[in-house]
Design a protein around this motif. Structure first.
Motif, PDB file in Angstrom:
ATOM      1  N   PRO A  65      -1.515  23.040   0.578  1.00 17.25           N
ATOM      2  CA  PRO A  65      -0.399  22.368   1.044  1.00 17.25           C
ATOM      3  C   PRO A  65       0.331  21.630   0.110  1.00 17.25           C
ATOM      4  O   PRO A  65       1.415  21.130   0.576  1.00 17.25           O
ATOM      5  CB  PRO A  65      -1.001  21.410   2.131  1.00 17.25           C
ATOM      6  CG  PRO A  65      -2.329  20.926   1.409  1.00 17.25           C
ATOM      7  CD  PRO A  65      -2.858  22.093   0.718  1.00 17.25           C
ATOM      8  N   ASN A  67       2.956  20.922  -2.860  1.00 15.92           N
ATOM      9  CA  ASN A  67       3.903  21.472  -4.197  1.00 15.92           C
ATOM     10  C   ASN A  67       4.080  20.224  -5.059  1.00 15.92           C
ATOM     11  O   ASN A  67       3.724  19.105  -5.048  1.00 15.92           O
ATOM     12  CB  ASN A  67       5.241  21.366  -3.117  1.00 15.92           C
ATOM     13  CG  ASN A  67       5.422  22.980  -2.582  1.00 15.92           C
ATOM     14  OD1 ASN A  67       4.981  22.950  -1.243  1.00 15.92           O
ATOM     15  ND2 ASN A  67       5.762  23.988  -3.183  1.00 15.92           N
ATOM     16  N   THR A 121       3.613  16.531  -3.320  1.00 13.08           N
ATOM     17  CA  THR A 121       4.010  16.727  -1.726  1.00 13.08           C
ATOM     18  C   THR A 121       3.141  17.444  -1.019  1.00 13.08           C
ATOM     19  O   THR A 121       2.130  18.141  -1.743  1.00 13.08           O
ATOM     20  CB  THR A 121       5.438  17.321  -1.429  1.00 13.08           C
ATOM     21  OG1 THR A 121       5.581  18.539  -1.917  1.00 13.08           O
ATOM     22  CG2 THR A 121       6.592  16.404  -2.109  1.00 13.08           C
ATOM     23  N   CYS A 122       3.189  17.172   0.333  1.00 16.72           N
ATOM     24  CA  CYS A 122       2.121  17.894   1.176  1.00 16.72           C
ATOM     25  C   CYS A 122       2.958  18.674   2.374  1.00 16.72           C
ATOM     26  O   CYS A 122       3.671  18.044   3.041  1.00 16.72           O
ATOM     27  CB  CYS A 122       1.017  16.811   1.673  1.00 16.72           C
ATOM     28  SG  CYS A 122       0.188  17.588   3.179  1.00 16.72           S
ATOM     29  N   ASP A 123       2.902  19.806   2.634  1.00 15.91           N
ATOM     30  CA  ASP A 123       3.566  20.631   3.643  1.00 15.91           C
ATOM     31  C   ASP A 123       2.544  20.895   4.621  1.00 15.91           C
ATOM     32  O   ASP A 123       1.558  21.670   4.552  1.00 15.91           O
ATOM     33  CB  ASP A 123       4.046  22.216   2.979  1.00 15.91           C
ATOM     34  CG  ASP A 123       4.786  22.733   3.838  1.00 15.91           C
ATOM     35  OD1 ASP A 123       5.008  22.570   5.189  1.00 15.91           O
ATOM     36  OD2 ASP A 123       5.574  23.650   3.318  1.00 15.91           O
ATOM     37  N   ASP A 125       3.040  22.438   7.258  1.00 16.59           N
ATOM     38  CA  ASP A 125       2.851  23.946   8.002  1.00 16.59           C
ATOM     39  C   ASP A 125       2.411  24.992   7.026  1.00 16.59           C
ATOM     40  O   ASP A 125       2.613  26.184   7.466  1.00 16.59           O
ATOM     41  CB  ASP A 125       4.757  23.970   8.345  1.00 16.59           C
ATOM     42  CG  ASP A 125       4.963  23.091   9.284  1.00 16.59           C
ATOM     43  OD1 ASP A 125       4.314  22.390  10.220  1.00 16.59           O
ATOM     44  OD2 ASP A 125       6.297  22.787   9.177  1.00 16.59           O
ATOM     45  N   ARG A 126       2.006  24.697   5.876  1.00 19.06           N
ATOM     46  CA  ARG A 126       1.737  25.730   5.034  1.00 19.06           C
ATOM     47  C   ARG A 126       0.537  26.650   5.689  1.00 19.06           C
ATOM     48  O   ARG A 126       0.646  27.812   5.504  1.00 19.06           O
ATOM     49  CB  ARG A 126       0.968  25.003   3.773  1.00 19.06           C
ATOM     50  CG  ARG A 126       0.535  25.969   2.623  1.00 19.06           C
ATOM     51  CD  ARG A 126       1.879  26.646   2.087  1.00 19.06           C
ATOM     52  NE  ARG A 126       3.035  25.591   1.666  1.00 19.06           N
ATOM     53  CZ  ARG A 126       3.059  25.096   0.454  1.00 19.06           C
ATOM     54  NH1 ARG A 126       1.856  25.057  -0.077  1.00 19.06           N
ATOM     55  NH2 ARG A 126       3.960  24.299   0.311  1.00 19.06           N
ATOM     56  N   ARG A 183      10.002  17.048   7.021  1.00 13.92           N
ATOM     57  CA  ARG A 183       8.597  17.622   7.380  1.00 13.92           C
ATOM     58  C   ARG A 183       7.730  17.272   6.485  1.00 13.92           C
ATOM     59  O   ARG A 183       6.357  17.657   6.734  1.00 13.92           O
ATOM     60  CB  ARG A 183       8.550  18.931   8.186  1.00 13.92           C
ATOM     61  CG  ARG A 183       8.905  20.160   7.216  1.00 13.92           C
ATOM     62  CD  ARG A 183       9.031  21.626   7.751  1.00 13.92           C
ATOM     63  NE  ARG A 183       9.309  22.397   6.426  1.00 13.92           N
ATOM     64  CZ  ARG A 183       8.610  22.903   5.641  1.00 13.92           C
ATOM     65  NH1 ARG A 183       7.296  22.444   5.601  1.00 13.92           N
ATOM     66  NH2 ARG A 183       8.912  23.695   4.789  1.00 13.92           N
ATOM     67  N   VAL A 184       8.008  17.393   5.144  1.00 12.47           N
ATOM     68  CA  VAL A 184       7.274  17.475   4.160  1.00 12.47           C
ATOM     69  C   VAL A 184       7.035  15.971   3.622  1.00 12.47           C
ATOM     70  O   VAL A 184       7.774  15.068   3.272  1.00 12.47           O
ATOM     71  CB  VAL A 184       7.790  18.235   2.917  1.00 12.47           C
ATOM     72  CG1 VAL A 184       6.800  18.012   1.475  1.00 12.47           C
ATOM     73  CG2 VAL A 184       8.061  19.573   3.159  1.00 12.47           C
TER      74      VAL A 184
END
Length: 228
Positions: A65, A67, A121-123, A125-126, A183-184
């Motif tokens: 997740p 970036n 960062t952490c997504d 939705d990944r 959202r991130v």
């Protein structure tokens, strides 16, 4: 013809004594660097190795997740430092008496002194709406991202690169500065640079802020609170 499952496996041999010692040395001598950065820039191939190490971290459901926003621009780092200063002053007044004086004496200059910063960062939705292993604990994606931070940190120690984790800022300030979607989740602002000296123990321990807890007080057997 499909390959045999055995073709996907490798031998899990233990490391040699020298290799094992190097791993433990990186763990034991890793430090959160705040003020010891040298101005020398990090070579691009070195930075790629560190990012590659981070990307090899474990992640729940293999969702990966994370970036990494690499920030070298002094103007951007200066804006981030101003955001830190505002939050740091707010933090200082949360402590009282000698504790506040000690807090204000700590040098937290990584954003300005280190030649490069990385915002991790952490997504969420990944991996899609339903992620293997995150079905009952939605924070597993963030925990996975923290593993990437630790991978980078240990690899940096092996490369002679110092890392400082900045957490004192308002999320909205960094989000606006770097254009991060709502959202991130922002997990870490890391300052990176060469160092020629590290504290022999964690800086906060040496300066009397807090000492390392004895391991035996933190390990239980079979259930909470039962000594091992």
């Amino acid at each position: 013809m499909h390959p045999s499952p055995k073709d996907d496996l490798v031998h899990a041999q233990p490391f040699s004594p020298a290799e094992r010692a190097a791993v433990y040395r990186a763990i034991e001598t890793r430090r959160d660097v705040r003020d010891q950065f040298l101005p020398e820039p990090l070579p691009e191939d070195l930075l790629e190795r560190l990012l590659g190490a981070a990307h090899l971290a474990p992640s729940v459901g293999f969702m990966q997740p994370w970036n990494f926003i690499v920030i070298r621009d002094p103007a951007v780092r200066a804006q981030a430092h101003r955001a830190f200063e505002r939050a740091n002053e707010e933090a200082a007044v949360m402590f009282a008496g000698e504790r506040q004086s000690l807090y204000r004496s700590l040098k937290l200059e990584g954003i300005r002194k280190a030649p490069v910063s990385i915002c991790v960062t952490c997504d969420p939705d990944r991996g899609g709406a339903v992620v293997l292993g995150r079905t009952h604990n939605p924070r597993m994606d963030v925990y996975s991202t923290v593993c990437a931070v630790q991978n980078l940190w240990l690899a940096a120690r092996a490369e002679g690169v110092g890392v400082g984790w900045v957490s004192i800022f308002h999320d909205a300030d960094i989000r606006a500065l770097l254009g991060i979607p709502e959202r991130v989740e922002i997990v870490a602002w890391l300052c990176l640079g060469f160092v020629d000296q590290l504290y022999r123990e964690p800086e906060l321990a040496l300066k009397g802020w807090r000492q390392r807890l004895p391991l035996e007080e933190l390990v239980y057997a079979e259930r909470w609170g039962k000594p091992r």
